[in-house]
Structures are given as C-alpha cells and as structure tokens.
Design a protein around this motif. Sequence first.
Motif, PDB file in Angstrom:
ATOM      1  N   ASP A   1      36.974  43.494  47.795  1.00 15.59           N
ATOM      2  CA  ASP A   1      37.072  44.945  47.896  1.00 15.59           C
ATOM      3  C   ASP A   1      38.523  45.301  48.194  1.00 15.59           C
ATOM      4  O   ASP A   1      38.992  45.145  49.323  1.00 15.59           O
ATOM      5  CB  ASP A   1      36.162  45.473  49.003  1.00 15.59           C
ATOM      6  N   PRO A   2      39.285  45.776  47.184  1.00 21.16           N
ATOM      7  CA  PRO A   2      40.715  46.038  47.379  1.00 21.16           C
ATOM      8  C   PRO A   2      41.016  47.344  48.097  1.00 21.16           C
ATOM      9  O   PRO A   2      42.176  47.660  48.343  1.00 21.16           O
ATOM     10  CB  PRO A   2      41.243  46.081  45.940  1.00 21.16           C
ATOM     11  N   THR A   3      40.001  48.113  48.442  1.00 23.83           N
ATOM     12  CA  THR A   3      40.224  49.419  49.062  1.00 23.83           C
ATOM     13  C   THR A   3      40.409  49.285  50.568  1.00 23.83           C
ATOM     14  O   THR A   3      40.158  48.240  51.163  1.00 23.83           O
ATOM     15  CB  THR A   3      39.037  50.351  48.778  1.00 23.83           C
ATOM     16  N   ASP A   4      40.840  50.379  51.173  1.00 19.80           N
ATOM     17  CA  ASP A   4      40.981  50.464  52.629  1.00 19.80           C
ATOM     18  C   ASP A   4      41.909  49.375  53.170  1.00 19.80           C
ATOM     19  O   ASP A   4      41.570  48.634  54.088  1.00 19.80           O
ATOM     20  CB  ASP A   4      39.608  50.374  53.299  1.00 19.80           C
ATOM     21  N   VAL A   5      43.107  49.284  52.578  1.00 26.16           N
ATOM     22  CA  VAL A   5      44.097  48.298  53.001  1.00 26.16           C
ATOM     23  C   VAL A   5      45.121  48.977  53.905  1.00 26.16           C
ATOM     24  O   VAL A   5      45.691  50.004  53.531  1.00 26.16           O
ATOM     25  CB  VAL A   5      44.808  47.672  51.780  1.00 26.16           C
TER      26      VAL A   5
ATOM     27  N   GLN B   1      52.057  36.090  47.735  1.00 24.43           N
ATOM     28  CA  GLN B   1      51.588  36.750  48.957  1.00 24.43           C
ATOM     29  C   GLN B   1      50.089  36.549  49.141  1.00 24.43           C
ATOM     30  O   GLN B   1      49.610  36.408  50.273  1.00 24.43           O
ATOM     31  CB  GLN B   1      51.910  38.243  48.935  1.00 24.43           C
ATOM     32  N   LEU B   2      49.345  36.515  48.042  1.00 18.83           N
ATOM     33  CA  LEU B   2      47.906  36.268  48.146  1.00 18.83           C
ATOM     34  C   LEU B   2      47.640  34.906  48.780  1.00 18.83           C
ATOM     35  O   LEU B   2      46.667  34.743  49.524  1.00 18.83           O
ATOM     36  CB  LEU B   2      47.251  36.360  46.767  1.00 18.83           C
ATOM     37  N   TYR B   3      48.493  33.935  48.498  1.00 15.93           N
ATOM     38  CA  TYR B   3      48.334  32.619  49.133  1.00 15.93           C
ATOM     39  C   TYR B   3      48.384  32.763  50.655  1.00 15.93           C
ATOM     40  O   TYR B   3      47.561  32.178  51.371  1.00 15.93           O
ATOM     41  CB  TYR B   3      49.429  31.670  48.654  1.00 15.93           C
TER      42      TYR B   3
ATOM     43  N   GLN C   1      37.875  39.540  53.521  1.00 17.36           N
ATOM     44  CA  GLN C   1      37.795  38.196  54.084  1.00 17.36           C
ATOM     45  C   GLN C   1      38.008  37.179  52.975  1.00 17.36           C
ATOM     46  O   GLN C   1      37.342  37.218  51.944  1.00 17.36           O
ATOM     47  CB  GLN C   1      36.425  37.990  54.737  1.00 17.36           C
ATOM     48  N   PHE C   2      38.964  36.250  53.186  1.00 15.52           N
ATOM     49  CA  PHE C   2      39.275  35.255  52.169  1.00 15.52           C
ATOM     50  C   PHE C   2      38.911  33.833  52.592  1.00 15.52           C
ATOM     51  O   PHE C   2      39.133  32.891  51.837  1.00 15.52           O
ATOM     52  CB  PHE C   2      40.757  35.313  51.796  1.00 15.52           C
TER      53      PHE C   2
ATOM     54  N   ALA D   1      40.492  38.776  43.503  1.00 16.01           N
ATOM     55  CA  ALA D   1      41.820  39.263  43.896  1.00 16.01           C
ATOM     56  C   ALA D   1      42.870  38.872  42.865  1.00 16.01           C
ATOM     57  O   ALA D   1      43.761  39.668  42.535  1.00 16.01           O
ATOM     58  CB  ALA D   1      42.189  38.706  45.268  1.00 16.01           C
ATOM     59  N   ILE D   2      42.785  37.652  42.345  1.00 11.59           N
ATOM     60  CA  ILE D   2      43.722  37.216  41.305  1.00 11.59           C
ATOM     61  C   ILE D   2      43.566  38.083  40.063  1.00 11.59           C
ATOM     62  O   ILE D   2      44.554  38.544  39.468  1.00 11.59           O
ATOM     63  CB  ILE D   2      43.496  35.733  40.960  1.00 11.59           C
TER      64      ILE D   2
END
Length: 445
Positions: free
Chosen positions: A15-19, A364-366, A383-384, A399-400
């Motif tokens: 869920d990419p929202t609410d960052v 940065q994702l890493y 959560q990742f 995410a990718i």
Amino acid sequence: MSIWDTLFGRAPGYDPTDVPEFNFGRYTDAYKSPANYAAWDKSLLAFEKGDYVESCEAFMAYLLDEREGNVKWKTEGGKLYFEFYQGSKRVTGFADDEQLRATARVAHLDANNADLLHRLTSMNYELKYSRFAIDDDGCLAIVFDTPVNDASPHKLYHALKEMALRADKQDDLLLEEFGDYLSPTEITHLQELSAEDKTRKLDFLRRRIQYVIDYLGQGKLNPEEQPGAVAYLLLDLVYRLDYLLIPEGHTMEALERMHRMYFAREDDQPVTYKNIRLLRELQHLLRRAPESFAEELYAGKSTFGITLPANHDRLVSLIDNELPNMDWYQDNGYVEVASGIPGYIVGYALFNYAVPPPDRSLLQLYYRVCEDEYFRELGFKQQFLDRDGRPARRAIRAAITDIISQHTDAYPRLRPALSQLSFDNLMDFGRSYLLMLRELDLSKP
C-alpha cells in the motif's frame, strides 16, 4: 491485513499511500527537467549576446527545483535580485549592468577571537571563487562577486556551488567549536523535526553502532587476519547512518571524514589501522550528548548536490567488483559479513553517486526492507518483513513494480526479473536483489 496474514505471520500486501514526508539521502541537482536544460541554453545564448542580466535570470531558472522551491528571483529597474537555499543557509544577491554579488551569512560574530579569524583566513586560501568576510551587520559571511561580463553560466555554477556548500557545512561546525563567539543567523526557513522523531533517529544511530561493536567484540572475526570483513561492516554502517539519518554539522562531517580517511590514496596505512580509526570515530558518535545530535537534525531546501552523476554502468561495475565477495563469508558461516556486503554496495553508491532515478529509488527500497523496523517507527505503515524477519514477497514485488511504473516513460525498457528474487532471508535477498538491479536496461530508444 487479512485474517490469513495474521494467522500465518505474513506481511500485508503493498500500500503506497499514507507515507510520511521524510527525505533520505543527500540532495542531488543531477536530475534536471527539460525546462531546466532549456533555461541553461537560454542563459548561454544571452551571455554570448552580451545580455548579462538576462543571462543571470535564466541561470536562476536553471537552478530552480520545483519540488524543492529552492530559488526565487525578480527583476526591478533592470536589476536582478535573487535568493536560493542550501540546507541551513540562504544565499542572497543581485546582478546589474556592472557586477553580480552573492552573500551567504554563516553566523553572527558576537566577539572577536584570534583562533576563529585565523581559521577563516586559512579557509580563504582553499576557496577558488568566494571568500569569508564580515558584513556591515557584524555577520560572518561568504561572499562571491564578479564583473557581470565575466559571469558566464559555467562560472556562476561553480562559484555559487562553492560558496553555498561551504556556508551550509561550516555554520554548524564553527558554531560548535566557537559557540562563545558566534550565534546562529538566518535559520527561520528550517523545518524542525519533532522531538519524537529526533529521539527515534538517535535511538537508531545508537542501536546500529552498538550492534556492530557487540558483534566485533564477540571474537568471531580476527581483525588482524580478516580486516576486509571488518571494513565491510564498518563502512556499511557509515553509509547507512548517513543516508537514513541525514545529519548535519559534527555528525555529517564525522561520517564524511571516515569515508575520506578509509579511501585516502596517499595514505599507505594498513586496513587494520584504518578499521581502528573508523571504530574510534563511531564510538565517539555513540558517546555524544543527545542534545548535540538533536541540534543537527532538521529539514531544509537545497540547490546544489555533492554526489557525482553516474550512469547505470557505474552501479553495475560496483556490484560486479564487490558482490562475489559474499561467497566466501557465506560459505564459512560469517552471515553478518555476507549480509553487510550488499549493504556496503548500496550505501557506497548512494553516498558517492547520483545514479539514475530508477536505480536510486530501488536502492532506497533495499534500505526500506532491511531497516523495516526503523521506517515503521518513523510512521511508515508498509511492512516489508514478516513476523519471522523474512522479506515480504508480495509487498516487495509490488513496491518494485510501482517504482518501475513511475519511470517507464523515461526508461521504457525497464523490466526487472522479479522471478530471480530470493525471499528466504535478508542475506539471500540482498544478493538476488542487487543481481536483479544489475540486469536492468536503462537505455533509451
């Protein structure tokens, strides 16, 4: 999160929202828009025609980063007035038919001090375009001026970059060392972090440094026989702290000094000795007073970056040179070192280079995956890692895909091999993730 995710300890979907609005890493001005490049061409053409004020005005448009809102200018009576921001500092100036002059106030000089003035005089010899001075209001400032007919866009870029970066860096350092003689000035534009976020960042710094110190203290590694392994752990830590905390002042200078010291070419010291120096610097950061570190955490706008533009091939070369070193450490049971090598690669690339935007986002994702707890403490809801600390397959793949979709227009050949990723543990994930990045096609048709 569904009931099945809860029962089986799985991380929820992506869920990419609410960052939360946090910036990470060093600012770079390498990502210019077509409008910026058009402004550069306009500035060059106007300068060649002798329209010097118009050239300077177009140059300000070249510096403008609309995401930052970092530059302002206006023209009145044939005279250009401008201001731009670099971290904690504001640079103001003007250009008319005779000259261009820019000033960045560093601090207010409350009292003279011989050591301070000697330091400033010495630094003046290091500067190519600008100089330290004391203005009419008793403020210590960095000044650049030049005849307007010599203010070419090329010269302006290097001169304004020099003074802006030096002013931004020296204000915190000079205030810490000469606090009895200096006081802050022109800092109202800075965005203060909340006390809670400052505490979270301090806790992260202490937790990460202490973890590495404790691991080295267990005696699993022989620092004399395996200095390279120790270096991987320490440098991974240095770059991780720099990117995720974005400190200013003393801490930023300490992290940069550690990098410079380790890679100094003229320094013929053995790696073992360099590791000792790195460890001492990190221990010093661990012992610093919380309030000193808290003062170095704030958000500001920037105009110039210090990282070097680099293409995807530079990242590929870094991966090819370092990633194979994982094999020996993994085969011989040094899981922490093997896991630290992908972290070192990611950190080194982000610390030194302005890699293409897709690479930067994926690197940065890493960190988002590996430092899942830290990001969630800062308010990131995604959560990742699952309950057992394994990389979350669904969330990471999504995410990718989301990152790739953001860059498809500029890089239409981006097709990451998601099937190559391993989600068994962070060590295997790090290896497979960097191999996936290595194979990306960032060429343009």
